[in-house]
Design a protein around this motif. Structure first.
Motif, PDB file in Angstrom:
ATOM      1  N   THR A  23      31.181  75.738  -8.702  1.00 20.83           N
ATOM      2  CA  THR A  23      32.067  76.818  -9.126  1.00 20.83           C
ATOM      3  C   THR A  23      33.518  76.559  -8.704  1.00 20.83           C
ATOM      4  OG1 THR A  23      31.591  78.057  -7.099  1.00 20.83           O
ATOM      5  CG2 THR A  23      30.209  78.512  -9.024  1.00 20.83           C
ATOM      6  N   ILE A  24      34.417  77.282  -9.315  1.00 23.00           N
ATOM      7  CA  ILE A  24      35.841  77.186  -8.991  1.00 23.00           C
ATOM      8  C   ILE A  24      36.171  78.094  -7.809  1.00 23.00           C
ATOM      9  CG2 ILE A  24      38.167  77.639  -9.873  1.00 23.00           C
ATOM     10  CD1 ILE A  24      37.150  77.038 -12.650  1.00 23.00           C
ATOM     11  N   GLY A  25      37.052  77.617  -6.938  1.00 24.26           N
ATOM     12  CA  GLY A  25      37.561  78.463  -5.866  1.00 24.26           C
ATOM     13  C   GLY A  25      36.944  78.247  -4.506  1.00 24.26           C
ATOM     14  N   ASN A  26      35.948  77.376  -4.378  1.00 27.27           N
ATOM     15  CA  ASN A  26      35.382  77.118  -3.060  1.00 27.27           C
ATOM     16  C   ASN A  26      36.400  76.354  -2.222  1.00 27.27           C
ATOM     17  OD1 ASN A  26      33.756  75.355  -1.029  1.00 27.27           O
ATOM     18  ND2 ASN A  26      32.358  76.973  -1.635  1.00 27.27           N
ATOM     19  N   ARG A  27      36.651  76.820  -1.006  1.00 29.78           N
ATOM     20  CA  ARG A  27      37.685  76.235  -0.163  1.00 29.78           C
ATOM     21  C   ARG A  27      37.097  75.648   1.115  1.00 29.78           C
ATOM     22  NH1 ARG A  27      42.949  78.315  -1.201  1.00 29.78           N
ATOM     23  NH2 ARG A  27      43.487  78.292   1.001  1.00 29.78           N
ATOM     24  N   ILE A  28      37.763  74.619   1.587  1.00 29.54           N
ATOM     25  CA  ILE A  28      37.372  74.023   2.859  1.00 29.54           C
ATOM     26  C   ILE A  28      38.635  73.596   3.605  1.00 29.54           C
ATOM     27  CG2 ILE A  28      37.135  71.655   1.963  1.00 29.54           C
ATOM     28  CD1 ILE A  28      34.736  71.317   3.853  1.00 29.54           C
ATOM     29  N   ALA A  29      38.667  73.795   4.921  1.00 30.06           N
ATOM     30  CA  ALA A  29      39.803  73.414   5.753  1.00 30.06           C
ATOM     31  C   ALA A  29      39.343  72.371   6.760  1.00 30.06           C
ATOM     32  CB  ALA A  29      40.371  74.636   6.471  1.00 30.06           C
ATOM     33  N   SER A  38      44.429  70.553   6.583  1.00 28.51           N
ATOM     34  CA  SER A  38      44.443  70.402   5.130  1.00 28.51           C
ATOM     35  C   SER A  38      43.354  71.286   4.535  1.00 28.51           C
ATOM     36  CB  SER A  38      44.179  68.942   4.736  1.00 28.51           C
ATOM     37  OG  SER A  38      45.199  68.089   5.214  1.00 28.51           O
ATOM     38  N   THR A  39      43.725  72.054   3.532  1.00 34.65           N
ATOM     39  CA  THR A  39      42.772  72.938   2.868  1.00 34.65           C
ATOM     40  C   THR A  39      42.663  72.553   1.406  1.00 34.65           C
ATOM     41  OG1 THR A  39      43.272  74.774   4.367  1.00 34.65           O
ATOM     42  CG2 THR A  39      42.185  75.313   2.282  1.00 34.65           C
ATOM     43  N   PHE A  40      41.436  72.345   0.966  1.00 41.42           N
ATOM     44  CA  PHE A  40      41.185  71.984  -0.422  1.00 41.42           C
ATOM     45  C   PHE A  40      40.413  73.107  -1.108  1.00 41.42           C
ATOM     46  CE2 PHE A  40      41.080  67.895   1.972  1.00 41.42           C
ATOM     47  CZ  PHE A  40      42.250  67.344   1.448  1.00 41.42           C
ATOM     48  N   GLN A  87      40.930  65.261  -4.313  1.00 42.25           N
ATOM     49  CA  GLN A  87      42.138  65.889  -3.774  1.00 42.25           C
ATOM     50  C   GLN A  87      42.505  65.199  -2.463  1.00 42.25           C
ATOM     51  OE1 GLN A  87      42.010  70.241  -3.856  1.00 42.25           O
ATOM     52  NE2 GLN A  87      40.184  70.129  -5.143  1.00 42.25           N
ATOM     53  N   SER A  88      43.795  64.947  -2.279  1.00 41.20           N
ATOM     54  CA  SER A  88      44.254  64.200  -1.109  1.00 41.20           C
ATOM     55  C   SER A  88      45.456  64.882  -0.475  1.00 41.20           C
ATOM     56  CB  SER A  88      44.619  62.763  -1.495  1.00 41.20           C
ATOM     57  OG  SER A  88      43.526  62.101  -2.090  1.00 41.20           O
ATOM     58  N   ASN A  89      45.552  64.782   0.851  1.00 35.75           N
ATOM     59  CA  ASN A  89      46.673  65.364   1.573  1.00 35.75           C
ATOM     60  C   ASN A  89      47.066  64.436   2.713  1.00 35.75           C
ATOM     61  OD1 ASN A  89      48.583  67.396   2.028  1.00 35.75           O
ATOM     62  ND2 ASN A  89      47.357  68.249   3.678  1.00 35.75           N
ATOM     63  N   TYR A  90      48.340  63.998   2.700  1.00 30.89           N
ATOM     64  CA  TYR A  90      48.837  63.085   3.730  1.00 30.89           C
ATOM     65  C   TYR A  90      49.610  63.865   4.790  1.00 30.89           C
ATOM     66  CZ  TYR A  90      51.617  59.492   6.020  1.00 30.89           C
ATOM     67  OH  TYR A  90      52.216  58.688   6.964  1.00 30.89           O
ATOM     68  N   ASN A  91      49.255  63.654   6.043  1.00 29.82           N
ATOM     69  CA  ASN A  91      49.957  64.276   7.162  1.00 29.82           C
ATOM     70  C   ASN A  91      50.968  63.279   7.710  1.00 29.82           C
ATOM     71  OD1 ASN A  91      50.812  65.626   9.423  1.00 29.82           O
ATOM     72  ND2 ASN A  91      48.882  65.398  10.558  1.00 29.82           N
ATOM     73  N   GLY A  92      52.230  63.491   7.382  1.00 30.47           N
ATOM     74  CA  GLY A  92      53.267  62.577   7.826  1.00 30.47           C
ATOM     75  C   GLY A  92      53.877  62.926   9.159  1.00 30.47           C
ATOM     76  N   PRO A 140      46.512  69.827  -5.921  1.00 27.92           N
ATOM     77  CA  PRO A 140      47.164  70.577  -4.850  1.00 27.92           C
ATOM     78  C   PRO A 140      46.280  70.725  -3.619  1.00 27.92           C
ATOM     79  CG  PRO A 140      47.404  71.702  -6.954  1.00 27.92           C
ATOM     80  CD  PRO A 140      46.422  70.598  -7.154  1.00 27.92           C
ATOM     81  N   ALA A 141      46.886  70.578  -2.467  1.00 26.28           N
ATOM     82  CA  ALA A 141      46.223  70.859  -1.196  1.00 26.28           C
ATOM     83  C   ALA A 141      47.087  71.863  -0.470  1.00 26.28           C
ATOM     84  CB  ALA A 141      46.053  69.579  -0.386  1.00 26.28           C
ATOM     85  N   PHE A 142      46.469  72.742   0.318  1.00 24.66           N
ATOM     86  CA  PHE A 142      47.199  73.836   0.925  1.00 24.66           C
ATOM     87  C   PHE A 142      47.031  73.811   2.433  1.00 24.66           C
ATOM     88  CE2 PHE A 142      47.614  75.571  -3.253  1.00 24.66           C
ATOM     89  CZ  PHE A 142      46.441  75.239  -3.881  1.00 24.66           C
ATOM     90  N   ALA A 143      48.068  74.238   3.137  1.00 26.51           N
ATOM     91  CA  ALA A 143      47.973  74.400   4.581  1.00 26.51           C
ATOM     92  C   ALA A 143      47.452  75.793   4.858  1.00 26.51           C
ATOM     93  CB  ALA A 143      49.341  74.207   5.233  1.00 26.51           C
ATOM     94  N   ALA A 144      46.453  75.880   5.726  1.00 26.03           N
ATOM     95  CA  ALA A 144      45.856  77.179   6.027  1.00 26.03           C
ATOM     96  C   ALA A 144      45.188  77.117   7.392  1.00 26.03           C
ATOM     97  CB  ALA A 144      44.827  77.556   4.954  1.00 26.03           C
ATOM     98  N   ASP A 145      44.814  78.292   7.881  1.00 24.58           N
ATOM     99  CA  ASP A 145      44.092  78.323   9.144  1.00 24.58           C
ATOM    100  C   ASP A 145      42.745  77.631   8.978  1.00 24.58           C
ATOM    101  OD1 ASP A 145      46.107  79.715  10.361  1.00 24.58           O
ATOM    102  OD2 ASP A 145      45.276  81.666   9.811  1.00 24.58           O
ATOM    103  N   PRO A 146      42.286  76.957  10.018  1.00 26.96           N
ATOM    104  CA  PRO A 146      41.009  76.244   9.905  1.00 26.96           C
ATOM    105  C   PRO A 146      39.862  77.199   9.610  1.00 26.96           C
ATOM    106  CG  PRO A 146      42.239  75.560  11.852  1.00 26.96           C
ATOM    107  CD  PRO A 146      42.933  76.767  11.305  1.00 26.96           C
TER     108      PRO A 146
END
Length: 217
Positions: free
Chosen positions: A157-163, A113-115, A101-106, A24-30
């Protein structure tokens, strides 16, 4: 007097992303992104005989030198055992933990993209060649020689996020893991009579920092 409610204007930017992700990849503020965006996946180490484990103390000693200690003119003696000498370093190689993890912007506009890391694990030292000493001993020489900070193990660790920003019609890929410094050196046995055995070339990867590797495709 009739009380007037304040009007609150809420604007939401919703980008429809066509997802093609292995996770899963999530949309979020940068968020602040310190990791560079690469043009390809992380490079794999060239060596095929890497072992992700701490080498044991070597017990197969090399043959005794021709001259025994009592033939030394000055009668000098040394503490016998292997020594490790770091000689040069290359760069950091990324070892991922978990799946890509991959996210395509169509869309026709740049999207975010937030991972988020979903696997915990540990990454240790890898080496090829006969190290002869413990990893901790080798690390001391590497840090001293190159003026860097490395370790024998790093935890993910689990839960580290990057946008990150994903350009139009582009796939952004991310993998969380450990960057390990690749360096070269050699081990050598020193005898009690202070003579040295043969040099054993060593390639070693030592954990340096935890972080994301991001690339576009």
């Amino acid at each position: 007097m009739r009380r007037t409610r304040p009007i609150i204007a809420v604007t939401a930017l919703a980008l429809a992303l066509a997802l093609g992700s292995a996770a899963p990849a999530f949309a979020a503020d940068p968020e602040p992104n310190a990791e560079p965006v690469h043009t390809g996946p992380p490079a794999e180490p060239e060596e095929s005989d890497l072992v992700d484990a701490e080498p044991e103390q070597a017990d197969d000693l090399p043959s005794l030198p021709v001259k025994p200690s009592f033939d030394q003119p000055d009668g000098s003696t040394c503490e016998p055992g292997y020594r490790y000498f770091a000689t040069s370093k290359v760069r950091d190689y990324h070892k991922g933990v978990g799946i890509t993890q991959s996210n395509y912007n169509g869309t026709s506009r740049t999207a975010t993209s937030t991972f988020s890391s979903d696997v915990a694990g540990k990454v240790g030292v890898s080496c090829s060649g006969k190290l002869g000493v413990s990893v901790k001993v080798a690390i001391v020489d590497i840090e001293t020689e190159f003026n860097v900070d490395v370790s024998s193990e790093a935890s993910v660790t689990i839960g580290n996020r990057i946008a990150v920003e994903t350009p139009p019609k582009t796939t952004t890929n991310g993998k969380y893991g450990v960057y390990r410094l690749k360096s070269y050196g050699y081990s050598q046995y020193k005898y009690a009579n202070c003579t040295n055995g043969v040099k054993n070339d060593v390639t070693i990867y030592t954990p340096r920092r935890v972080g994301w590797y991001i690339w576009e495709s």
